[in-house]
Design a protein around this motif. Structure first.
Motif, PDB file in Angstrom:
ATOM      1  N   ILE A  53       0.773  -1.550  -0.065  1.00  0.00           N
ATOM      2  CA  ILE A  53       0.080   0.264  -0.008  1.00  0.00           C
ATOM      3  C   ILE A  53       0.966   1.348   0.092  1.00  0.00           C
ATOM      4  CG2 ILE A  53      -1.797   1.421   1.110  1.00  0.00           C
ATOM      5  CD1 ILE A  53      -2.766  -1.444   2.284  1.00  0.00           C
ATOM      6  N   GLY A  54       2.161   1.236   0.678  1.00  0.00           N
ATOM      7  CA  GLY A  54       2.849   2.244   0.920  1.00  0.00           C
ATOM      8  C   GLY A  54       3.500   2.533  -0.509  1.00  0.00           C
ATOM      9  N   LEU A  55       3.808   1.684  -1.094  1.00  0.00           N
ATOM     10  CA  LEU A  55       4.488   1.488  -2.663  1.00  0.00           C
ATOM     11  C   LEU A  55       3.387   2.238  -3.484  1.00  0.00           C
ATOM     12  CD1 LEU A  55       6.386  -1.537  -2.750  1.00  0.00           C
ATOM     13  CD2 LEU A  55       7.530   0.727  -2.433  1.00  0.00           C
ATOM     14  N   LEU A 114      -2.240  -1.853  -4.395  1.00  0.00           N
ATOM     15  CA  LEU A 114      -2.901  -0.798  -5.007  1.00  0.00           C
ATOM     16  C   LEU A 114      -4.232  -0.771  -5.081  1.00  0.00           C
ATOM     17  CD1 LEU A 114      -2.326   1.550  -7.092  1.00  0.00           C
ATOM     18  CD2 LEU A 114      -2.268  -0.351  -8.937  1.00  0.00           C
ATOM     19  N   GLU A 115      -5.060  -2.027  -5.281  1.00  0.00           N
ATOM     20  CA  GLU A 115      -6.501  -2.143  -5.296  1.00  0.00           C
ATOM     21  C   GLU A 115      -6.817  -1.335  -3.770  1.00  0.00           C
ATOM     22  OE1 GLU A 115      -8.103  -6.022  -5.876  1.00  0.00           O
ATOM     23  OE2 GLU A 115      -6.198  -6.436  -7.323  1.00  0.00           O
ATOM     24  N   VAL A 116      -6.533  -1.698  -2.518  1.00  0.00           N
ATOM     25  CA  VAL A 116      -6.939  -1.054  -1.443  1.00  0.00           C
ATOM     26  C   VAL A 116      -6.687   0.407  -1.611  1.00  0.00           C
ATOM     27  CG1 VAL A 116      -6.253  -1.091   0.995  1.00  0.00           C
ATOM     28  CG2 VAL A 116      -6.439  -3.058  -0.163  1.00  0.00           C
ATOM     29  N   ARG A 117      -5.447   0.990  -1.943  1.00  0.00           N
ATOM     30  CA  ARG A 117      -5.131   2.193  -1.921  1.00  0.00           C
ATOM     31  C   ARG A 117      -6.067   2.922  -2.932  1.00  0.00           C
ATOM     32  NH1 ARG A 117      -5.575   6.302  -1.909  1.00  0.00           N
ATOM     33  NH2 ARG A 117      -4.328   8.302  -1.565  1.00  0.00           N
ATOM     34  N   GLU A 145      -9.969   8.036  -1.170  1.00  0.00           N
ATOM     35  CA  GLU A 145      -9.696   9.323  -1.581  1.00  0.00           C
ATOM     36  C   GLU A 145      -8.292   9.907  -1.230  1.00  0.00           C
ATOM     37  OE1 GLU A 145     -11.153  11.591  -3.739  1.00  0.00           O
ATOM     38  OE2 GLU A 145     -12.447   9.664  -4.259  1.00  0.00           O
ATOM     39  N   THR A 146      -7.979   9.559   0.286  1.00  0.00           N
ATOM     40  CA  THR A 146      -6.818   9.837   0.965  1.00  0.00           C
ATOM     41  C   THR A 146      -6.347   8.914   1.747  1.00  0.00           C
ATOM     42  OG1 THR A 146      -7.670  11.183   2.726  1.00  0.00           O
ATOM     43  CG2 THR A 146      -7.418  12.245   0.449  1.00  0.00           C
ATOM     44  N   PRO A 147      -5.134   8.997   2.431  1.00  0.00           N
ATOM     45  CA  PRO A 147      -5.003   7.946   3.460  1.00  0.00           C
ATOM     46  C   PRO A 147      -5.615   8.012   4.588  1.00  0.00           C
ATOM     47  CG  PRO A 147      -2.921   8.814   2.444  1.00  0.00           C
ATOM     48  CD  PRO A 147      -4.088   9.726   1.916  1.00  0.00           C
ATOM     49  N   ALA A 148      -6.371   9.039   4.881  1.00  0.00           N
ATOM     50  CA  ALA A 148      -7.340   9.240   6.103  1.00  0.00           C
ATOM     51  C   ALA A 148      -8.353   8.074   5.949  1.00  0.00           C
ATOM     52  CB  ALA A 148      -8.144  10.554   5.857  1.00  0.00           C
ATOM     53  N   HIS A 208      10.357   0.723   5.726  1.00  0.00           N
ATOM     54  CA  HIS A 208      10.632   1.756   4.784  1.00  0.00           C
ATOM     55  C   HIS A 208       9.771   2.105   3.810  1.00  0.00           C
ATOM     56  CE1 HIS A 208      13.302   4.789   2.937  1.00  0.00           C
ATOM     57  NE2 HIS A 208      12.968   4.241   1.839  1.00  0.00           N
ATOM     58  N   ALA A 209       9.084   0.866   3.379  1.00  0.00           N
ATOM     59  CA  ALA A 209       8.051   0.949   2.199  1.00  0.00           C
ATOM     60  C   ALA A 209       6.768   1.691   2.846  1.00  0.00           C
ATOM     61  CB  ALA A 209       8.011   0.056   1.501  1.00  0.00           C
ATOM     62  N   ALA A 210       6.475   0.976   4.188  1.00  0.00           N
ATOM     63  CA  ALA A 210       5.021   1.361   4.680  1.00  0.00           C
ATOM     64  C   ALA A 210       4.849   2.484   5.492  1.00  0.00           C
ATOM     65  CB  ALA A 210       4.819   0.113   5.585  1.00  0.00           C
TER      66      ALA A 210
END
Length: 275
Positions: free
Chosen positions: A185-187, A219-222, A226-229, A261-263
């Protein structure tokens, strides 16, 4: 209609977003299932089912041969199991579906063995939709015979069910899985930010990435936020699991550092969002 499993009484504690559909699958499959919850309103959805109810954890433990637990964290798991171990009969099997530290389930297994009780660590993956459909992935650790006896229960809500080794192995794989998810998700967040910097339409970028070699479940989850919120609560749970992996591997472990680091940038953004 008589139960197809007349000799096995199950119990379930932890009727949250994932535990509730797991318990419902067990009930609908015909297992006599005893439920306990701190809040009476949690039991209301089961009023029209064949579920039974216990007034206390001790009562549930005394009535059941297989007990599923899906509470939130290590402390909750320990508290519930402490009560169960004091009231359950020898031969009872306790399946811990929560995601906790591997040492937590190993410690509980040692205590349970002294009472003639088996602990199976059985974290699950797939979320509420998979639980409702009966297609969760189960990552099992524990005695092979105890797992074999519990398989009819597990099959009511699981599709891919794998014994990975002794108690604790299931939790190790689950925290690896969850750490990889949040790293992905972070990536994905970084990729969307790159697209924004380059002036690419966000919706078009997501559509193309999801159909291309860069696609991932992260990526599907992200893409659904709309935002990380939108991931404040989920982010807190995954930060916990990432922390568990760092504890198990050690913070200086290269895999732990890479996943963190990625997350972490995404998790920080999610945590800073308003409640």
């Amino acid at each position: 209609m008589s139960s197809p499993h007349p000799t096995l009484t199950c119990g379930f504690i932890g009727l949250g977003s994932q535990g509730a559909p797991i318990a419902r699958r067990m009930i609908d499959a015909g297992f006599e299932t005893v439920l306990w919850a701190r809040r009476p309103e949690t039991l209301e959805p089961y009023q029209e089912t064949g579920a039974r109810y216990a007034g206390t954890v001790e009562e549930l433990a005394g009535r059941c041969e297989h007990i599923g637990i899906c509470v939130v964290n290590d402390n909750d798991v320990r508290q519930v199991c402490d009560v169960i171990l004091g009231a359950a009969r020898a031969g009872t099997r306790i399946a811990i579906h929560s995601t906790v530290h591997p040492e937590t389930v190993r410690d509980l297994a040692s205590q349970a063995a002294a009472c003639g009780i088996s602990i199976i660590d059985a974290p699950v993956s797939g979320g509420s939709p998979a639980a409702e459909a009966g297609v969760l992935t189960l990552m099992l650790g524990g005695d092979a015979r105890a797992i074999e006896l519990s398989m009819p229960v597990f099959r009511t809500f699981g599709k891919l069910i794998v014994r990975l080794g002794e108690v604790g192995a299931g939790q190790k794989v689950k925290i690896i899985n969850n750490s990889l998810l949040v790293a992905n998700i972070g990536l994905a967040q970084a990729a969307l930010e790159a697209g924004e910097t380059l002036g690419i339409d966000r919706a078009s970028l997501i559509e193309l990435l999801l159909a291309s070699s860069g696609r991932s479940f992260g990526l599907e989850v992200r893409s659904r936020m709309e935002t990380p919120a939108g991931f404040r609560h989920g982010g807190a749970l995954l930060r916990k699991d990432l922390g568990l992996l760092e504890e198990v591997l050690g913070e200086e472990s290269a895999p732990a550092r890479q996943l963190s680091h990625a997350a972490t940038p995404f998790l920080n953004e999610a945590a800073q969002a308003p409640a």
